[in-house]
Motif scaffolding. Structure first.
Motif, mmCIF file in Angstrom:
data_model
loop_
_atom_site.group_PDB
_atom_site.id
_atom_site.type_symbol
_atom_site.label_atom_id
_atom_site.label_comp_id
_atom_site.label_asym_id
_atom_site.label_seq_id
_atom_site.Cartn_x
_atom_site.Cartn_y
_atom_site.Cartn_z
ATOM 1 N N UNK A 230 0.894 -1.161 0.000
ATOM 2 C CA UNK A 230 0.000 0.000 0.000
ATOM 3 C C UNK A 230 0.929 1.207 0.000
ATOM 4 N N UNK A 231 1.331 1.604 -1.193
ATOM 5 C CA UNK A 231 2.345 2.652 -1.310
ATOM 6 C C UNK A 231 1.874 3.967 -0.710
ATOM 7 N N UNK A 232 0.589 4.284 -0.898
ATOM 8 C CA UNK A 232 0.018 5.506 -0.349
ATOM 9 C C UNK A 232 -0.771 5.154 0.905
ATOM 10 N N UNK A 233 -0.359 5.627 2.078
ATOM 11 C CA UNK A 233 -1.078 5.289 3.317
ATOM 12 C C UNK A 233 -2.566 5.611 3.275
ATOM 13 N N UNK A 234 -2.961 6.525 2.412
ATOM 14 C CA UNK A 234 -4.381 6.869 2.316
ATOM 15 C C UNK A 234 -5.221 5.700 1.825
ATOM 16 N N UNK A 235 -4.579 4.711 1.208
ATOM 17 C CA UNK A 235 -5.321 3.554 0.713
ATOM 18 C C UNK A 235 -5.480 2.436 1.713
ATOM 19 N N UNK A 236 -4.975 2.620 2.928
ATOM 20 C CA UNK A 236 -4.995 1.534 3.915
ATOM 21 C C UNK A 236 -6.404 1.122 4.324
ATOM 22 N N UNK A 237 -7.290 2.092 4.547
ATOM 23 C CA UNK A 237 -8.629 1.760 5.056
ATOM 24 C C UNK A 237 -9.366 0.830 4.106
ATOM 25 N N UNK A 238 -9.351 1.160 2.816
ATOM 26 C CA UNK A 238 -10.038 0.319 1.842
ATOM 27 C C UNK A 238 -9.405 -1.063 1.778
ATOM 28 N N UNK A 239 -8.070 -1.133 1.854
ATOM 29 C CA UNK A 239 -7.374 -2.415 1.783
ATOM 30 C C UNK A 239 -7.679 -3.271 3.009
ATOM 31 N N UNK A 240 -7.664 -2.666 4.191
ATOM 32 C CA UNK A 240 -7.954 -3.414 5.413
ATOM 33 C C UNK A 240 -9.387 -3.927 5.420
ATOM 34 N N UNK A 241 -10.320 -3.112 4.950
ATOM 35 C CA UNK A 241 -11.714 -3.547 4.903
ATOM 36 C C UNK A 241 -11.870 -4.739 3.966
ATOM 37 N N UNK A 242 -11.182 -4.702 2.807
ATOM 38 C CA UNK A 242 -11.249 -5.830 1.876
ATOM 39 C C UNK A 242 -10.647 -7.085 2.489
ATOM 40 N N UNK A 243 -9.503 -6.946 3.156
ATOM 41 C CA UNK A 243 -8.873 -8.110 3.787
ATOM 42 C C UNK A 243 -9.784 -8.735 4.825
ATOM 43 N N UNK A 244 -10.409 -7.898 5.650
ATOM 44 C CA UNK A 244 -11.272 -8.434 6.696
ATOM 45 C C UNK A 244 -12.520 -9.068 6.093
ATOM 46 N N UNK A 245 -13.051 -8.465 5.048
ATOM 47 C CA UNK A 245 -14.219 -9.047 4.391
ATOM 48 C C UNK A 245 -13.885 -10.439 3.840
ATOM 49 N N UNK A 246 -12.693 -10.570 3.253
ATOM 50 C CA UNK A 246 -12.264 -11.877 2.755
ATOM 51 C C UNK A 246 -12.117 -12.867 3.901
ATOM 52 N N UNK A 247 -11.526 -12.422 5.005
ATOM 53 C CA UNK A 247 -11.367 -13.298 6.173
ATOM 54 C C UNK A 247 -12.714 -13.752 6.707
ATOM 55 N N UNK A 248 -13.692 -12.858 6.687
ATOM 56 C CA UNK A 248 -15.023 -13.215 7.170
ATOM 57 C C UNK A 248 -15.721 -14.211 6.248
ATOM 58 N N UNK A 249 -15.252 -14.315 5.003
ATOM 59 C CA UNK A 249 -15.848 -15.253 4.064
ATOM 60 C C UNK A 249 -15.282 -16.657 4.142
ATOM 61 N N UNK A 250 -14.226 -16.859 4.940
ATOM 62 C CA UNK A 250 -13.656 -18.206 5.082
ATOM 63 C C UNK A 250 -14.593 -19.071 5.915
ATOM 64 N N UNK A 251 -14.792 -20.304 5.466
ATOM 65 C CA UNK A 251 -15.792 -21.150 6.101
ATOM 66 C C UNK A 251 -15.264 -22.479 6.613
ATOM 67 N N UNK A 252 -14.144 -22.949 6.060
ATOM 68 C CA UNK A 252 -13.521 -24.173 6.578
ATOM 69 C C UNK A 252 -12.022 -23.948 6.657
ATOM 70 N N UNK A 253 -11.397 -24.519 7.660
ATOM 71 C CA UNK A 253 -9.962 -24.324 7.884
ATOM 72 C C UNK A 253 -9.220 -25.647 7.760
ATOM 73 N N UNK A 254 -7.889 -25.519 7.636
ATOM 74 C CA UNK A 254 -6.993 -26.673 7.682
ATOM 75 C C UNK A 254 -7.274 -27.711 6.606
ATOM 76 N N UNK A 255 -7.703 -27.252 5.441
ATOM 77 C CA UNK A 255 -7.908 -28.166 4.319
ATOM 78 C C UNK A 255 -6.538 -28.537 3.748
ATOM 79 N N UNK A 256 -6.341 -29.816 3.480
ATOM 80 C CA UNK A 256 -5.064 -30.285 2.946
ATOM 81 C C UNK A 256 -5.262 -30.906 1.571
ATOM 82 N N UNK A 257 -4.283 -30.687 0.708
ATOM 83 C CA UNK A 257 -4.220 -31.369 -0.582
ATOM 84 C C UNK A 257 -3.437 -32.657 -0.355
#
Length: 455
Positions: A230-257
């Motif tokens: 995030x080269x410009x600190x002004x973009x942090x809020x949008x990036x953090x919100x996207x990261x957290x939204x993605x984290x909230x979409x995870x539904x199963x953990x520890x899946x192995x191939x």
């Protein structure tokens, strides 16, 4: 097996794409394995050869509600004060992430310098997200101030301790840094990553241009998360919100191939190829006779591609064999027997038909090129930093060519900020005289991002 508790818990499908034909005496079998997790009742796309879906319904652990825990680690070292807006942007970004938390999710905020400090809720525990705790956490962010050094391993270890106390399936971290990890040795950071690997996943972000790309990408790689600039600190809020939204979409953990190979066959390598290139070969954990598990982390509604190479015993024309069985497995709670979520087969058939045995599967060819693209970008940037202009021109020219051939437009645009492209199809380029540090770091950070193959 019990029924799915909710219709939007993902079902997994495995599709195997390969040219199964080998010349007489041929030993290497390549396959691209596409794994898709699908919600809305588990509908899946039609697969290629050896495609399979989950053998039956199964009770998964739901993670998008109270069955998840997140720790946000915010760099509070002295450099975060330059410019002063950087610390303010970091506080705002953390607040945006907190606002994105779903009710019932356990969470905490850690301030990181040369030591790690609990900012909220304190007392060695996690808070449960609701309107009141979200507001309390945002109030606590006002105590974040810049001062001190940087020892990222201490932040990760504290996050690991906090997350280990949560009785949840999904454990995730978000880490922000603006500087180099100068107050602990590389060995100390690696030891911390080893201690945290498998305990939680972590997305890492570098803000500004004073941090070390390979430190941040190494953290994300070790902890099966994403890395970005995030080269410009002004973009942090949008990036953090996207990261957290993605984290909230995870539904199963520890899946192995899981890969099983017959007697005489061995795995040469396993790489995740989409959405990013990630080497998994060395992360194998033996799970049974001739069977190994490769960690893939947490899944929501998404699809990923893996390139698998198997060495098989040489054979004569007309012979065929099962080269590998590919499965997605999820451990049962409390150390029970893992359950296969889906499976696919990789085959080998020996032929004297030269056209058949020399044909390269389009998916395999595409991702072989994407792996080379990531490697040549890194080699080109290394050559540029060392003053080897001829070497840098050759490598980055090849990268431009590969990006053009594969349709990786995002990487092509990043390359065009570092080189003047004379002719993309032939890889003819000139190094730019002036390149901003942000553009160079963005190319390096995102060099492993791939474009999906068009099936």
């Amino acid at each position: 097996m019990t029924a799915f508790p909710q219709s939007n818990v993902p079902r997994f499908s495995v599709e195997v794409y390969q040219n199964e034909y080998l010349p007489e005496g041929g030993r290497e079998v390549h396959a691209v394995v596409t794994v898709t997790a699908t919600t809305n009742g588990g509908a899946t796309t039609d697969g290629g050869a050896g495609a399979g879906t989950a053998p039956g319904p199964r009770a998964y652990t739901r993670a998008a509600g109270p069955d998840a825990a997140v720790v946000i680690m915010v760099d509070c070292s002295g450099s975060m004060e330059y410019p002063p807006t950087k610390m303010r942007n970091a506080r705002d970004a953390t607040a945006a992430a907190i606002d994105t938390l779903r009710d019932g999710v356990a969470f905490a905020v850690v301030g990181g310098t040369h030591v790690a400090r609990e900012i909220y809720p304190g007392g060695g525990g996690l808070a449960t997200a609701d309107a009141a705790t979200r507001e309390q956490a945002k109030q606590a962010l006002r105590t974040l101030s810049a001062g001190g050094g940087t020892a990222i391993g201490t932040w990760l270890r504290l996050a690991g301790r906090l997350l280990s106390g949560a009785d949840v399936s999904i454990r995730h971290g978000i880490l922000l840094t603006d500087g180099r990890n100068e107050h602990e040795s590389p060995e100390e950071l690696q030891a911390s990553l080893a201690a945290c690997a498998g305990r939680f996943t972590c997305d890492a972000r570098g803000v500004g241009t004073d941090w070390e790309v390979r430190e941040v990408t190494g953290i994300a790689s070790a902890l099966l998360g994403t890395a970005d600039i995030v080269a410009d600190p002004a973009g942090l809020s949008a990036d953090f919100a996207r990261m957290m939204e993605t984290a909230m979409g995870k539904e199963v953990a520890d899946v192995a191939l899981r890969l099983w190979t017959p007697v005489g066959a061995e795995i040469a390598f396993v790489k995740q190829m989409a959405p990013t290139v990630e080497e998994l070969t060395g992360r194998r954990g033996d799970s049974g006779p001739r069977t190994g598990d490769y960690p893939t982390g947490s899944w929501g509604d998404e699809s990923r591609d893996y390139h698998v190479c198997i060495r098989v015993p040489a054979a004569g024309v007309g012979q065929e064999m099962l080269a590998a069985r590919v499965s997605l497995v999820l451990p049962e709670p409390e150390g029970g027997i893992p359950v296969a979520l889906s499976h696919g087969l990789v085959r080998a058939v020996w032929t004297d038909d030269t056209a058949a045995s020399t044909s390269i599967n389009p998916q395999v060819a595409h991702y072989t090129g994407q792996a080379e693209l990531a490697r040549t970008i890194q080699e080109g940037l290394d050559a540029r930093k060392s003053g080897d202009r001829d070497g840098a021109t050759a490598k980055l020219g090849r990268a431009v060519q590969l990006a053009s051939v594969s349709g990786n437009e995002a990487t092509a645009r990043l390359l065009a900020k570092v080189v003047d492209v004379v002719d993309a199809p032939t890889g003819t380029v000139r190094l730019k005289v002036k390149v901003t540090e942000a553009d160079e770091m963005t190319l390096e950070t995102r060099s492993t991002k791939t474009v999906r193959v068009k099936k």
